[in-house]
Design a protein around this motif. Structure first.
Motif, PDB file in Angstrom:
ATOM      1  N   LEU A  77       0.828  -1.209   0.000  1.00 53.43           N
ATOM      2  CA  LEU A  77       0.000   0.000   0.000  1.00 53.43           C
ATOM      3  C   LEU A  77       0.862   1.258   0.000  1.00 53.43           C
ATOM      4  CD1 LEU A  77      -2.722  -1.092   2.593  1.00 53.43           C
ATOM      5  CD2 LEU A  77      -2.969  -0.984   0.104  1.00 53.43           C
ATOM      6  N   ILE A  78       1.971   1.237   0.719  1.00 51.14           N
ATOM      7  CA  ILE A  78       2.882   2.395   0.747  1.00 51.14           C
ATOM      8  C   ILE A  78       3.473   2.633  -0.633  1.00 51.14           C
ATOM      9  CG2 ILE A  78       5.109   3.195   1.633  1.00 51.14           C
ATOM     10  CD1 ILE A  78       4.395   1.812   4.286  1.00 51.14           C
ATOM     11  N   GLN A  79       3.835   1.574  -1.329  1.00 47.97           N
ATOM     12  CA  GLN A  79       4.392   1.716  -2.679  1.00 47.97           C
ATOM     13  C   GLN A  79       3.374   2.360  -3.623  1.00 47.97           C
ATOM     14  OE1 GLN A  79       5.612  -2.229  -3.793  1.00 47.97           O
ATOM     15  NE2 GLN A  79       7.447  -2.214  -2.490  1.00 47.97           N
ATOM     16  N   GLU A  80       2.118   1.928  -3.539  1.00 49.95           N
ATOM     17  CA  GLU A  80       1.082   2.502  -4.406  1.00 49.95           C
ATOM     18  C   GLU A  80       0.798   3.951  -4.010  1.00 49.95           C
ATOM     19  OE1 GLU A  80      -0.244   1.095  -7.103  1.00 49.95           O
ATOM     20  OE2 GLU A  80       1.207  -0.503  -6.735  1.00 49.95           O
ATOM     21  N   ARG A  81       0.806   4.246  -2.734  1.00 57.74           N
ATOM     22  CA  ARG A  81       0.597   5.631  -2.285  1.00 57.74           C
ATOM     23  C   ARG A  81       1.699   6.548  -2.815  1.00 57.74           C
ATOM     24  NH1 ARG A  81       1.367   7.535   3.005  1.00 57.74           N
ATOM     25  NH2 ARG A  81       3.438   6.616   2.801  1.00 57.74           N
ATOM     26  N   ASP A  82       2.933   6.051  -2.806  1.00 60.71           N
ATOM     27  CA  ASP A  82       4.058   6.849  -3.309  1.00 60.71           C
ATOM     28  C   ASP A  82       3.920   7.126  -4.805  1.00 60.71           C
ATOM     29  OD1 ASP A  82       5.077   6.871  -0.784  1.00 60.71           O
ATOM     30  OD2 ASP A  82       6.573   5.296  -1.131  1.00 60.71           O
ATOM     31  N   LYS A  83       3.369   6.166  -5.544  1.00 59.33           N
ATOM     32  CA  LYS A  83       3.127   6.393  -6.985  1.00 59.33           C
ATOM     33  C   LYS A  83       2.124   7.528  -7.181  1.00 59.33           C
ATOM     34  CE  LYS A  83       3.993   1.608  -8.438  1.00 59.33           C
ATOM     35  NZ  LYS A  83       3.381   0.378  -9.028  1.00 59.33           N
ATOM     36  N   VAL A  84       1.110   7.559  -6.350  1.00 55.25           N
ATOM     37  CA  VAL A  84       0.099   8.623  -6.425  1.00 55.25           C
ATOM     38  C   VAL A  84       0.736   9.979  -6.121  1.00 55.25           C
ATOM     39  CG1 VAL A  84      -2.015   9.525  -5.382  1.00 55.25           C
ATOM     40  CG2 VAL A  84      -1.804   7.080  -5.851  1.00 55.25           C
ATOM     41  N   VAL A  85       1.568  10.036  -5.089  1.00 53.33           N
ATOM     42  CA  VAL A  85       2.235  11.293  -4.715  1.00 53.33           C
ATOM     43  C   VAL A  85       3.130  11.782  -5.847  1.00 53.33           C
ATOM     44  CG1 VAL A  85       3.892  12.326  -3.123  1.00 53.33           C
ATOM     45  CG2 VAL A  85       2.122  10.807  -2.239  1.00 53.33           C
ATOM     46  N   ASN A  86       3.862  10.874  -6.482  1.00 49.37           N
ATOM     47  CA  ASN A  86       4.739  11.258  -7.599  1.00 49.37           C
ATOM     48  C   ASN A  86       3.926  11.801  -8.761  1.00 49.37           C
ATOM     49  OD1 ASN A  86       7.016  10.449  -6.200  1.00 49.37           O
ATOM     50  ND2 ASN A  86       6.982   8.370  -7.028  1.00 49.37           N
ATOM     51  N   LEU A  87       2.779  11.188  -9.051  1.00 48.84           N
ATOM     52  CA  LEU A  87       1.934  11.670 -10.150  1.00 48.84           C
ATOM     53  C   LEU A  87       1.343  13.029  -9.816  1.00 48.84           C
ATOM     54  CD1 LEU A  87       0.900  10.866 -12.933  1.00 48.84           C
ATOM     55  CD2 LEU A  87      -1.119   9.866 -11.827  1.00 48.84           C
ATOM     56  N   MET A  88       1.023  13.268  -8.547  1.00 52.79           N
ATOM     57  CA  MET A  88       0.517  14.582  -8.134  1.00 52.79           C
ATOM     58  C   MET A  88       1.579  15.657  -8.369  1.00 52.79           C
ATOM     59  SD  MET A  88      -1.435  13.480  -4.592  1.00 52.79           S
ATOM     60  CE  MET A  88      -1.781  15.157  -4.092  1.00 52.79           C
TER      61      MET A  88
END
Length: 291
Positions: A77-88
């Motif tokens: 879940l942390i890995q997927e959250r980090d992908k979202v932050v990078n896209l933001m």
């Protein structure tokens, strides 16, 4: 004639100016329309960007909440959250086509829904396992308490059996006798007349006691604190016992009468002590006196 030429020239100038004015108006109208179109497009892009950013913020919030539950999926879940932050962060820097970001957001939303279902399943399993563990702990606790009770009962029973298996020495008696030439024994309480001390006791019947040969150490102490008889010593661990004689008995769980003589001479007047020991344990004692 000259005035007529001047009028024609003026009309021509006016006509050119009129044409230019019309052209300017047409150009101004066209430019105004293009500006409005651009502004409209800018507003549209800005609105879409805000919408995409809002979707990404919602994704991040969902992941943050799931991560806080600290399940076995937290790392994924942390890995997927980090992908979202990078896209933001990438979205904040762009002013171009948003189709790529919209597509990525839809893909992330689909993947997030799958992960959330899996995470919910794991949470339910954890609840079940926790309940099972708690039930097991309760059962184990009860079993441990029951086992402790049994151990205590066994210890008490062992003590009871051990205590009950010990032999009881009853009716310890001592009497002094004068030996006649004929061999007859005459009871006396005179120290000067005594030739022998007759010591007797009874070993009680005990069905749970261990049968076999038994040795009892008899200790006779006169009024001067002397141990009479053999006056031998034996050690049991750190304890030393000085005894007068040993009575060896074959015990078969039945009542046994034991009697043994202690010969002597010049017996002292006064109080005597008689003690019977089973190894280093005093099991019976009595007193008598000679005048």
């Amino acid at each position: 004639m000259e005035n007529q030429k001047n009028n024609q020239s003026l009309k021509a100038v006016i006509a050119v100016l009129a044409i230019l004015l019309v052209g300017s108006l047409v150009y101004i109208f066209k430019m105004s329309s293009e500006v409005e179109s651009v502004q409209s497009e800018v507003v549209k892009v800005g609105s879409e960007k805000e919408s995409v950013m809002k979707d990404l913020q919602d994704l991040k919030a969902t992941y943050d909440a799931a991560i806080a539950e600290n399940t076995s999926m937290s790392e994924e879940l942390i890995q997927e959250r980090d992908k979202v932050v990078n896209l933001m962060d990438e979205l904040k820097r762009t002013n171009g086509d948003l189709s790529k970001y919209k597509s990525q957001v839809r893909s992330m939303q689909t993947h997030m829904n799958e992960l959330m279902k899996e995470n919910e399943g794991l949470k339910k399993q954890n609840v079940t396992l926790t309940n099972q563990r708690d039930s097991t702990v309760v059962v184990l606790g009860q079993a441990q308490k029951f086992n402790e009770v049994l151990v205590g009962q066994n210890e008490e029973l062992a003590k009871t059996v051990d205590k009950g298996s010990k032999l009881s020495i009853l009716n310890l008696q001592t009497a002094a006798y004068k030996l006649k030439n004929s061999g007859k024994e005459v009871a006396t309480d005179k120290a000067s007349r005594a030739d022998v001390l007759k010591i007797s006791f009874t070993i009680a019947e005990n069905s749970i006691a261990k049968s076999g040969d038994k040795d009892y150490y008899v200790q006779v102490i006169d009024s001067k604190n002397n141990v009479l008889g053999e006056a031998k010593s034996i050690t049991f661990g750190s304890k030393e016992l000085l005894y007068s004689f040993v009575s060896s008995v074959k015990y078969e769980n039945k009542t046994v009468q034991v009697s043994q003589d202690l010969a002597g001479k010049d017996f002292a007047k006064g109080m005597y002590s008689v003690n019977v020991f089973d190894k280093d344990q005093l099991v019976s004692s009595t007193n008598f006196s000679l005048k």
